[in-house]
Design a protein around this motif. Structure first.
Motif, PDB file in Angstrom:
ATOM      1  N   UNK A  46      -8.083  -7.011   4.610  1.00 57.84           N
ATOM      2  CA  UNK A  46      -7.286  -6.654   3.968  1.00 57.84           C
ATOM      3  C   UNK A  46      -6.859  -7.331   2.801  1.00 57.84           C
ATOM      4  N   UNK A  47      -7.322  -7.001   1.491  1.00 60.18           N
ATOM      5  CA  UNK A  47      -6.631  -8.029   0.165  1.00 60.18           C
ATOM      6  C   UNK A  47      -5.443  -7.092  -0.155  1.00 60.18           C
ATOM      7  N   UNK A  48      -4.264  -8.019  -0.356  1.00 66.09           N
ATOM      8  CA  UNK A  48      -3.240  -7.216  -0.634  1.00 66.09           C
ATOM      9  C   UNK A  48      -2.509  -7.479  -2.086  1.00 66.09           C
ATOM     10  N   UNK A  49      -1.801  -6.690  -2.930  1.00 65.81           N
ATOM     11  CA  UNK A  49      -1.391  -6.988  -3.978  1.00 65.81           C
ATOM     12  C   UNK A  49       0.084  -6.286  -4.232  1.00 65.81           C
ATOM     13  N   UNK A  50       0.760  -7.029  -4.966  1.00 71.15           N
ATOM     14  CA  UNK A  50       2.031  -6.412  -5.407  1.00 71.15           C
ATOM     15  C   UNK A  50       1.994  -5.758  -6.750  1.00 71.15           C
ATOM     16  N   UNK A  68       2.348  -2.582   7.738  1.00 77.13           N
ATOM     17  CA  UNK A  68       2.737  -1.661   8.955  1.00 77.13           C
ATOM     18  C   UNK A  68       1.979  -0.269   8.717  1.00 77.13           C
ATOM     19  N   UNK A  69       2.421   0.405   7.454  1.00 76.54           N
ATOM     20  CA  UNK A  69       1.864   1.621   7.242  1.00 76.54           C
ATOM     21  C   UNK A  69       0.163   1.474   6.974  1.00 76.54           C
ATOM     22  N   UNK A  70      -0.300   0.339   6.523  1.00 80.94           N
ATOM     23  CA  UNK A  70      -1.704   0.141   6.351  1.00 80.94           C
ATOM     24  C   UNK A  70      -2.436   0.080   7.526  1.00 80.94           C
ATOM     25  N   UNK A  84     -14.773  -1.639   7.123  1.00 79.38           N
ATOM     26  CA  UNK A  84     -14.153  -2.689   7.554  1.00 79.38           C
ATOM     27  C   UNK A  84     -13.423  -3.751   6.437  1.00 79.38           C
ATOM     28  N   UNK A  85     -13.560  -3.142   5.172  1.00 70.64           N
ATOM     29  CA  UNK A  85     -12.877  -3.928   3.897  1.00 70.64           C
ATOM     30  C   UNK A  85     -11.691  -2.889   3.182  1.00 70.64           C
ATOM     31  N   UNK A  86     -10.573  -3.396   2.802  1.00 67.89           N
ATOM     32  CA  UNK A  86      -9.678  -2.768   2.278  1.00 67.89           C
ATOM     33  C   UNK A  86      -8.889  -3.243   1.181  1.00 67.89           C
ATOM     34  N   UNK A  87      -8.278  -2.333   0.667  1.00 63.22           N
ATOM     35  CA  UNK A  87      -7.338  -3.222  -0.567  1.00 63.22           C
ATOM     36  C   UNK A  87      -5.871  -2.283  -0.180  1.00 63.22           C
ATOM     37  N   UNK A  88      -4.812  -3.117  -0.179  1.00 64.99           N
ATOM     38  CA  UNK A  88      -3.408  -2.619  -0.118  1.00 64.99           C
ATOM     39  C   UNK A  88      -2.759  -2.829  -1.293  1.00 64.99           C
ATOM     40  N   UNK A  98       5.473   2.856  -3.991  1.00 66.04           N
ATOM     41  CA  UNK A  98       4.278   3.380  -3.410  1.00 66.04           C
ATOM     42  C   UNK A  98       3.367   2.323  -2.871  1.00 66.04           C
ATOM     43  N   UNK A  99       2.507   2.728  -1.848  1.00 63.18           N
ATOM     44  CA  UNK A  99       1.793   1.993  -0.929  1.00 63.18           C
ATOM     45  C   UNK A  99       0.433   2.715  -1.100  1.00 63.18           C
ATOM     46  N   UNK A 100      -0.584   2.234  -1.593  1.00 58.91           N
ATOM     47  CA  UNK A 100      -2.006   2.657  -1.372  1.00 58.91           C
ATOM     48  C   UNK A 100      -2.763   1.797  -0.643  1.00 58.91           C
TER      49      UNK A 100
END
Length: 177
Positions: A46-50, A68-70, A84-88, A98-100
């Motif tokens: 998971x790649x995460x961004x603000x 936790x939501x992700x 198996x690849x995601x972006x948060x 918002x959380x995507x």
């Protein structure tokens, strides 16, 4: 039904849309995007961004709540064909938080979950209404991620793990409009 000649002549088919579009254009501004790293969450890279509206900041507490939501969402993602690849995206917006969670799935497709809540209260984030899609700032980050996925994972050279390492490192930072 709208007369096709109205559309071709450049006249707006929706009454009042000119004022609404002008108001959006007048209020449009840059938002800051920060990469928060890449981690493993529920068996996903998971790649995460603000994403931060003017005057707002994504805190460590916000980022942890988003993970936790992700994790809850991604725990069943394999049932939706996840690769198996995601972006948060953790978005401290002007009108709410918002959380995507964007997940690459089988067939060159993706899965998107949007969670919304009031400003500054991560405990009240809930799934967004049906049909809700990314805003212009979120879409800018997802467009970068679509390009990174295609360029490095699908079209990249070398072993898959090497491609994934390059994908993990290709992040967007700075202002988006």
């Amino acid at each position: 039904m709208t007369d096709l000649t109205e559309v071709r002549s450049g006249r707006s088919p929706a009454p009042g849309s000119t004022d609404a579009l002008r108001a959006l254009a007048d209020g449009h501004h840059a938002r800051t995007v920060r990469a928060l790293g890449c981690s493993e969450v529920a068996r996903h890279a998971v790649k995460s961004y603000a994403i931060e509206a003017p005057g707002r900041t994504v805190t460590d507490q916000d980022a942890q709540a988003a993970v936790r939501i992700a994790a809850d969402h991604l725990s069943s993602a394999y049932l939706r064909g996840s690769l198996g690849l995601a972006v948060l995206l953790v978005h401290a917006g002007g009108d709410g938080d918002y959380v995507l969670v964007h997940t690459w799935i089988e067939g060159y497709m993706s899965d998107l979950a949007v969670f919304t809540g009031p400003v500054g209260d991560v405990s009240r984030l809930r799934p967004g209404r049906s049909g809700l899609a990314p805003c212009v700032w979120e879409a800018a980050v997802l467009a970068h991620e679509r390009d990174a996925f295609s360029r490095h994972v699908l079209d990249g050279d070398g072993a898959l793990e090497e491609r994934l390492d390059v994908w993990r490192g290709d992040v967007l930072e700075g202002e988006v409009r």
